[in-house]
Design a protein around this motif. Sequence first.
Motif, PDB file in Angstrom:
ATOM      1  N   CYS A 257      -0.086  23.818   7.281  1.00 33.36           N
ATOM      2  CA  CYS A 257      -1.241  24.035   6.408  1.00 33.36           C
ATOM      3  C   CYS A 257      -2.302  24.908   7.089  1.00 33.36           C
ATOM      4  N   TRP A 258      -3.026  25.649   6.248  1.00 32.80           N
ATOM      5  CA  TRP A 258      -4.077  26.555   6.733  1.00 32.80           C
ATOM      6  C   TRP A 258      -5.064  25.838   7.640  1.00 32.80           C
ATOM      7  N   GLU A 259      -5.488  24.620   7.268  1.00 34.72           N
ATOM      8  CA  GLU A 259      -6.513  23.942   8.050  1.00 34.72           C
ATOM      9  C   GLU A 259      -6.016  23.474   9.419  1.00 34.72           C
ATOM     10  N   LEU A 260      -4.709  23.451   9.636  1.00 34.59           N
ATOM     11  CA  LEU A 260      -4.187  23.126  10.962  1.00 34.59           C
ATOM     12  C   LEU A 260      -4.451  24.253  11.965  1.00 34.59           C
ATOM     13  N   TYR A 261      -4.813  25.437  11.450  1.00 33.44           N
ATOM     14  CA  TYR A 261      -5.043  26.601  12.295  1.00 33.44           C
ATOM     15  C   TYR A 261      -6.481  27.109  12.243  1.00 33.44           C
ATOM     16  N   ALA A 262      -7.182  26.853  11.145  1.00 30.32           N
ATOM     17  CA  ALA A 262      -8.476  27.513  10.931  1.00 30.32           C
ATOM     18  C   ALA A 262      -9.641  26.558  10.727  1.00 30.32           C
ATOM     19  N   SER A 263      -9.456  25.260  10.908  1.00 27.55           N
ATOM     20  CA  SER A 263     -10.549  24.306  10.777  1.00 27.55           C
ATOM     21  C   SER A 263     -11.244  24.092  12.112  1.00 27.55           C
ATOM     22  N   GLU A 264     -12.367  23.380  12.083  1.00 26.02           N
ATOM     23  CA  GLU A 264     -13.039  23.035  13.347  1.00 26.02           C
ATOM     24  C   GLU A 264     -12.169  22.099  14.177  1.00 26.02           C
ATOM     25  N   ARG A 265     -11.397  21.258  13.509  1.00 25.86           N
ATOM     26  CA  ARG A 265     -10.482  20.385  14.258  1.00 25.86           C
ATOM     27  C   ARG A 265      -9.484  21.229  15.046  1.00 25.86           C
ATOM     28  N   ALA A 266      -9.018  22.327  14.450  1.00 24.44           N
ATOM     29  CA  ALA A 266      -8.094  23.216  15.153  1.00 24.44           C
ATOM     30  C   ALA A 266      -8.799  23.933  16.301  1.00 24.44           C
ATOM     31  N   PHE A 267     -10.047  24.338  16.061  1.00 26.86           N
ATOM     32  CA  PHE A 267     -10.788  25.042  17.102  1.00 26.86           C
ATOM     33  C   PHE A 267     -11.039  24.136  18.308  1.00 26.86           C
TER      34      PHE A 267
END
Length: 384
Positions: A257-267
């Motif tokens: 999923c997109w948020e696995l790479y581009a969320s604050e959790r990913a950062f």
Amino acid sequence: MNVADQFLVKKMNLKTLFKEIIRKSPISRAELSKITGLNKSTVSSQINTLIEKNLVFEIGQGQSSGGRRPVMLVFNKKAGYALGIDIGVDFINGILTDLGGNVVASQYKETAVSSAEEAIAILFSLIDELISSVPDSRYGLVGIGVCVPGIVDKNEEIVFTPNSEWIVKDLKSIIEQKFSVPVLIENEANAGAYGEKVFGAAKNLSNIIYVSIGTGIGIGIIINQELYRGNNGFSGEMGHMTIDFNGPKCSCGNRGCWELYASERAFYNPSSKKSIHLTRNELINLAQNNDAETLILLQKFGFYIGIGLTSVLNTFNPQSVIIRNSIVESQPIVLNSIKSAVTSRIYSISQNEYDLMPSALGQNAPALGTSSIVIERFLELVTE
């Protein structure tokens, strides 16, 4: 015309005049008659009703184009107040506004909690503090708007919050029972989009996408100036679109999923030795001092945001994409990286048809959005 039809026409005229006063106050009765096409006696009668309801008041005389100087009419923004509450994964942000959306008071609390009971106690405490700041007025507190980072159905029940286990399905009824005022529950990204539409960067736009990037990613969609919620209220969950079909498993059940790479959790991921221990202020300082590793992390963050935004732009063709994220808002390198990633992937004919910008309202966008929806519902009811 029968009595029922006459009543409906009067109600419609009242609402039409009130909307014009809100949009253009101060404004005269004569100008209202000219704009709406209603005769002067109808305007005068309906304005008297609005004054009796304390929604409109008169101020000093305006400029004359000949003859008597007109008395000007103004929307009474202080006739009532609304609360807007943004429940994040680890915080609650609350604001108190007047009927014009002006912030009167605010409260922010962190919620490192282990149970629904503990979190609701913090929420109630915050609401109590804001209610204590409500000034005396004709209508007092007209409602509470609450937004959450998850799926909210058309009945305003919370269906799924992948990153917040404590948020309960029937939060609406729990708050209504406690405070005895109307309560609205909305998705956080939808609320942010509406806040930007009413008060922020999208005031003069009809078609926008609002991208909320926190622990997860959600988008709010405004189409033809209306908030688009989908058939059951589930629209905007584009944080869970696949950008890597071989990627890791997401909490939603999908992979890559997109948020696995581009969320604050990913950062702030443990796999990054640099980012995991950074505070926001430390991040800013390192970036300002041109720390190479930090700049690479920020550029990578923007790159992955841009990858997902390319699909969003190709799908919706909006006038503007507004990004709500504290890192994007404070670090120009991230926005530049996003634009670079999008530009290299989107149709060339589309590149000059949209604006890509950070949120104008920052962390208050979702709370202002819910407050504005509550106010609109109240004003609709009070002019019935």
